[in-house]
Design a protein around this motif. Structure first.
Motif, PDB file in Angstrom:
ATOM      1  N   HIS A 111       0.806  -1.223   0.000  1.00  0.00           N
ATOM      2  CA  HIS A 111       0.000   0.000   0.000  1.00  0.00           C
ATOM      3  C   HIS A 111       0.848   1.287   0.000  1.00  0.00           C
ATOM      4  N   HIS A 115       0.967   4.476  -2.627  1.00  0.00           N
ATOM      5  CA  HIS A 115       0.874   5.916  -2.337  1.00  0.00           C
ATOM      6  C   HIS A 115       2.022   6.660  -3.018  1.00  0.00           C
ATOM      7  N   ASP A 330      -6.793   7.114  -0.330  1.00  0.00           N
ATOM      8  CA  ASP A 330      -6.725   5.758  -0.886  1.00  0.00           C
ATOM      9  C   ASP A 330      -7.509   5.662  -2.194  1.00  0.00           C
TER      10      ASP A 330
HETATM   11 MG    MG Z   1      -3.627   4.861   2.605  1.00  0.00          MG
END
Ligand code: MG
Ligand code: AMP
Length: 364
Positions: A111, A115, A330
């Protein structure tokens, strides 16, 4: 190459289709913020159930928006770590099932890497490639769960050189918003109220942490104590009792003063990191907190986003990137971008029958 990307690590159900060179073909995000605003934070089991309801319609929408069918998809990418266990499970189980049924290679993406790679996303394949970050680079990952300085000598190589010893900066925004009686999520609420506040009204100490590590729990306590003192309340007053004692301007001044301090702490450590790596050619900001406009204004000036020479000196030639606001929180487009740069570097697809989630594993 058309990548169907899926992201469900926390409370956004997201799917996107990403083409060559991280071009965005579609990007669908269904946020659960409205559900959790009522509770003041994310409830993991509720998040997982909401992902389950939303995931298939979101994937259909992403394919429709891209004008593609499953046969046009070359591979599937999914977030497998880190995040909430139940949330990660829904995304990975969906991606694994589709990879098996559609006979597509499956890529598992970290993750935080996603980003960082939100800074490589673009709408136009004919863009000028000098506008992409050069290596080596320094990434400042600032989100609800992480605060890290990551040095990248090249694509897909990550060295964590600084991390928070307690709270993440986004978590600190969220907790201080609660003290001030502002709605979840705290970052945008604080930023909004702070527009009318005086950022010099209250002075908060910067934590004395050696090296490149951060600490945000002391700042949280400092704001708590300052609110109690300003409202003439004893330090035994619980934090949830404070909001009703605050006047509008007082709340705005606390929000503005806290926000400015948090941004200064982040940028100070980034400066020290860059001093230690004079060869760095770019800095990329990543994660939900990178949407913060004050942080941006402290680093960049003018319509062309020139570097603020007073801040970045002696790194006058450094490139500085903030993700577009729609990609700071997100989303799955960034998962597709990270997967794209893994795939062209020769990364191996994972076995869809065996992919595990890893809720706590660091970037590597
Ligand atoms: Mg995040
Ligand atoms: P992420 O964990 O990357 O999804 O980011 C979510 C975190 O970013 C939450 O803690 C939010 O409060 C924070 N956040 C979102 N927008 C802003 C903003 N404009 N300023 C500061 N923090 C923000």
């Amino acid at each position: 190459m058309n990548i169907l990307a899926i992201e469900t690590s926390c409370d956004e159900t997201a799917a996107a289709v990403i083409g060559d060179e991280a071009k965005i073909l579609s990007n669908v995000v269904v946020s659960q913020i409205d559900i959790f605003a009522a509770y003041g934070g994310v409830i993991p089991e509720v998040a997982a159930r909401s992902h389950l309801e939303a995931i298939l319609p979101v994937i259909h929408q992403a394919l429709d928006d891209a004008g593609l069918a499953k046969d046009d998809i070359d591979c599937i990418a999914v977030t497998y770590a880190p995040g909430l266990l139940g949330s990660l499970l829904i995304g990975t189980l969906t991606a694994r099932t589709l990879a098996i049924l559609w006979h597509k290679p499956l890529y598992a993406v970290h993750h935080l890497k996603s980003h960082i790679y939100s800074n490589w996303l673009h709408d136009d394949i004919n863009q000028d490639h000098t506008t992409l970050p050069n290596f080596p680079l320094m990434a400042l990952v600032i989100s609800g769960g992480h605060t890290q300085i990551i040095y990248m000598p090249e694509h897909n190589k990550f060295e964590i050189i600084g991390t928070t010893r307690d709270d993440a900066v986004g978590e600190c925004f969220d907790k201080i918003a609660k003290i001030l009686g502002l709605p979840y999520p705290g970052g945008p609420s604080i930023a909004k109220v702070a527009e009318h506040g005086n950022s010099n009204k209250y002075k908060f100490p910067h934590p004395k942490v050696d090296g490149l590590d951060f600490s945000f729990s002391g700042l949280k306590t400092a704001v708590l104590r300052a609110v109690q003192a300003d409202c003439n309340l004893p330090i035994t007053t619980p934090s949830y009792e404070l909001a009703k004692h605050l006047a509008g301007q007082q709340r705005a001044d606390f929000a503005a003063s806290f926000q400015a301090t948090a941004c200064d702490i982040l940028l100070e450590k980034l400066q020290i990191a860059l001093e230690g790596h004079p060869e760095a050619r770019a800095t990329v900001f990543a994660g939900g907190v990178s949407a913060n406009q004050v942080l941006r204004q402290k680093a960049l000036v003018g319509p062309k986003n020139s570097l603020r020479s007073d801040f970045w000196h002696p790194h006058a030639d450094l490139q500085v990137f903030f993700p577009e606001p729609r990609f700071s929180g997100d989303n799955a487009a960034m998962v597709g971008a990270a997967a794209y740069y893994e795939i062209i570097a020769g990364s191996q697809a994972v076995d869809p029958y065996k992919l595990n989630i890893l809720p706590h594993t660091p970037i590597k």
